[in-house]
Design a protein around this motif. Structure first.
Motif, mmCIF file in Angstrom:
data_model
loop_
_atom_site.group_PDB
_atom_site.id
_atom_site.type_symbol
_atom_site.label_atom_id
_atom_site.label_comp_id
_atom_site.label_asym_id
_atom_site.label_seq_id
_atom_site.Cartn_x
_atom_site.Cartn_y
_atom_site.Cartn_z
ATOM 1 N N ASP A 54 0.823 -1.215 0.000
ATOM 2 C CA ASP A 54 0.000 0.000 0.000
ATOM 3 C C ASP A 54 0.855 1.261 0.000
ATOM 4 O OD1 ASP A 54 -0.885 0.085 3.584
ATOM 5 O OD2 ASP A 54 1.041 0.070 2.539
ATOM 6 N N GLY A 55 2.166 1.077 -0.131
ATOM 7 C CA GLY A 55 3.067 2.206 -0.181
ATOM 8 C C GLY A 55 3.634 2.623 1.164
ATOM 9 N N THR A 56 3.142 2.031 2.212
ATOM 10 C CA THR A 56 3.667 2.335 3.551
ATOM 11 C C THR A 56 5.112 1.890 3.654
ATOM 12 O OG1 THR A 56 1.475 2.046 4.519
ATOM 13 C CG2 THR A 56 3.365 1.966 6.011
ATOM 14 N N ILE A 57 5.923 2.724 4.263
ATOM 15 C CA ILE A 57 7.324 2.379 4.479
ATOM 16 C C ILE A 57 7.533 2.035 5.947
ATOM 17 C CG2 ILE A 57 9.690 3.239 4.487
ATOM 18 C CD1 ILE A 57 8.995 4.913 2.056
ATOM 19 N N GLU A 58 8.089 0.873 6.162
ATOM 20 C CA GLU A 58 8.514 0.484 7.501
ATOM 21 C C GLU A 58 10.037 0.540 7.526
ATOM 22 O OE1 GLU A 58 4.949 -2.634 8.742
ATOM 23 O OE2 GLU A 58 6.924 -3.390 8.223
ATOM 24 N N ARG A 59 10.589 1.085 8.578
ATOM 25 C CA ARG A 59 12.053 1.202 8.644
ATOM 26 C C ARG A 59 12.484 1.199 10.098
ATOM 27 N NH1 ARG A 59 13.036 5.950 5.411
ATOM 28 N NH2 ARG A 59 10.934 6.754 5.511
ATOM 29 N N ALA A 60 13.732 0.875 10.291
ATOM 30 C CA ALA A 60 14.311 0.960 11.618
ATOM 31 C C ALA A 60 14.388 2.427 12.006
ATOM 32 C CB ALA A 60 15.710 0.340 11.610
ATOM 33 N N GLU A 61 13.835 2.750 13.142
ATOM 34 C CA GLU A 61 13.794 4.148 13.577
ATOM 35 C C GLU A 61 15.188 4.753 13.674
ATOM 36 O OE1 GLU A 61 10.108 4.913 13.157
ATOM 37 O OE2 GLU A 61 11.283 6.400 14.252
ATOM 38 N N SER A 62 16.150 3.938 14.061
ATOM 39 C CA SER A 62 17.512 4.444 14.253
ATOM 40 C C SER A 62 18.161 4.870 12.936
ATOM 41 C CB SER A 62 18.383 3.377 14.913
ATOM 42 O OG SER A 62 18.452 2.227 14.099
ATOM 43 N N LEU A 63 17.582 4.419 11.812
ATOM 44 C CA LEU A 63 18.173 4.725 10.517
ATOM 45 C C LEU A 63 17.447 5.845 9.785
ATOM 46 C CD1 LEU A 63 18.783 1.080 9.269
ATOM 47 C CD2 LEU A 63 20.361 2.591 10.484
ATOM 48 N N LYS A 64 16.353 6.294 10.356
ATOM 49 C CA LYS A 64 15.561 7.336 9.704
ATOM 50 C C LYS A 64 16.422 8.589 9.516
ATOM 51 C CE LYS A 64 11.281 7.458 10.758
ATOM 52 N NZ LYS A 64 9.984 7.649 11.457
ATOM 53 N N GLY A 65 16.327 9.141 8.342
ATOM 54 C CA GLY A 65 17.106 10.330 8.044
ATOM 55 C C GLY A 65 18.411 10.031 7.339
ATOM 56 N N ARG A 66 18.895 8.811 7.444
ATOM 57 C CA ARG A 66 20.149 8.452 6.766
ATOM 58 C C ARG A 66 19.918 7.463 5.630
ATOM 59 N NH1 ARG A 66 24.197 5.816 8.997
ATOM 60 N NH2 ARG A 66 22.956 4.700 10.555
ATOM 61 N N PHE A 67 18.943 6.584 5.792
ATOM 62 C CA PHE A 67 18.675 5.546 4.791
ATOM 63 C C PHE A 67 17.331 5.830 4.133
ATOM 64 C CE2 PHE A 67 21.334 1.708 6.439
ATOM 65 C CZ PHE A 67 22.403 2.551 6.689
ATOM 66 N N THR A 68 17.312 5.757 2.818
ATOM 67 C CA THR A 68 16.092 6.007 2.062
ATOM 68 C C THR A 68 15.810 4.834 1.144
ATOM 69 O OG1 THR A 68 16.525 8.390 2.093
ATOM 70 C CG2 THR A 68 14.928 7.579 0.483
ATOM 71 N N ILE A 69 14.603 4.314 1.241
ATOM 72 C CA ILE A 69 14.199 3.211 0.376
ATOM 73 C C ILE A 69 13.250 3.731 -0.690
ATOM 74 C CG2 ILE A 69 12.238 2.534 1.825
ATOM 75 C CD1 ILE A 69 12.899 -0.390 1.109
ATOM 76 N N SER A 70 13.335 3.130 -1.870
ATOM 77 C CA SER A 70 12.433 3.527 -2.947
ATOM 78 C C SER A 70 12.142 2.324 -3.833
ATOM 79 C CB SER A 70 13.042 4.650 -3.793
ATOM 80 O OG SER A 70 14.262 4.255 -4.363
ATOM 81 N N ARG A 71 11.051 2.402 -4.583
ATOM 82 C CA ARG A 71 10.657 1.327 -5.499
ATOM 83 C C ARG A 71 10.481 1.876 -6.906
ATOM 84 N NH1 ARG A 71 9.009 -3.535 -4.986
ATOM 85 N NH2 ARG A 71 7.850 -3.281 -6.923
ATOM 86 N N ASP A 72 10.704 1.002 -7.851
ATOM 87 C CA ASP A 72 10.362 1.280 -9.239
ATOM 88 C C ASP A 72 9.517 0.098 -9.699
ATOM 89 O OD1 ASP A 72 10.210 1.508 -12.022
ATOM 90 O OD2 ASP A 72 12.180 2.467 -12.151
ATOM 91 N N ASP A 73 8.215 0.295 -9.718
ATOM 92 C CA ASP A 73 7.322 -0.811 -10.065
ATOM 93 C C ASP A 73 7.523 -1.268 -11.503
ATOM 94 O OD1 ASP A 73 4.669 0.508 -7.980
ATOM 95 O OD2 ASP A 73 6.123 -1.080 -7.563
#
Length: 122
Positions: A54-73
């Motif tokens: 559904d487009g929701t991103i789950e991530r480790a809170e400690s990495l927020k701001g440094r790691f970015t995830i993206s998709r290309d369908d």
């Protein structure tokens, strides 16, 4: 026969950046890359980030701001951009994917890539 290609990783100095890519081969429709996990030496495998259907991103809170995830369908691929890396980010990074049949997810998170080594050191 390789169905999903993982690429990226390597050696980088502290403060540097790296990008990871996980893409299904052309015509592969039964594997859908969803996210990344990592495992440091002597540590358990942990979630880095994943994008739900559904487009929701789950991530480790400690990495927020440094790691970015993206998709290309269109390419059936997921990417991870990592910045401001520290030695604590060293480990093997695994692509994780859902298994599909006839376009529907039958086994979420069931497929694992072989992993990419990321080493952050001087």
């Amino acid at each position: 026969q390789v169905q999903v290609y993982e690429s990226g990783g390597g050696l980088v100095q502290p403060g540097g950046s790296l990008s990871l890519s996980c893409a299904a081969a052309a015509g592969v429709s039964d594997i859908k890359p969803m996210g990344w996990y990592r495992q440091g030496s002597g540590k358990q495998r942990e979630l880095v980030a994943r994008i739900l259907n559904d487009g929701t991103i789950e991530r480790a809170e400690s990495l927020k701001g440094r790691f970015t995830i993206s998709r290309d369908d269109a390419k059936n691929a997921v990417y991870l951009q990592m910045t401001d890396l520290t030695p604590d980010d060293t480990g093997v990074y695994y692509c994780n994917a859902d298994l599909l049949r006839a376009g529907r997810v039958i086994l979420p998170g069931a497929w694992w890539g072989r992993g990419l080594q990321v080493t952050v050191a001087q």
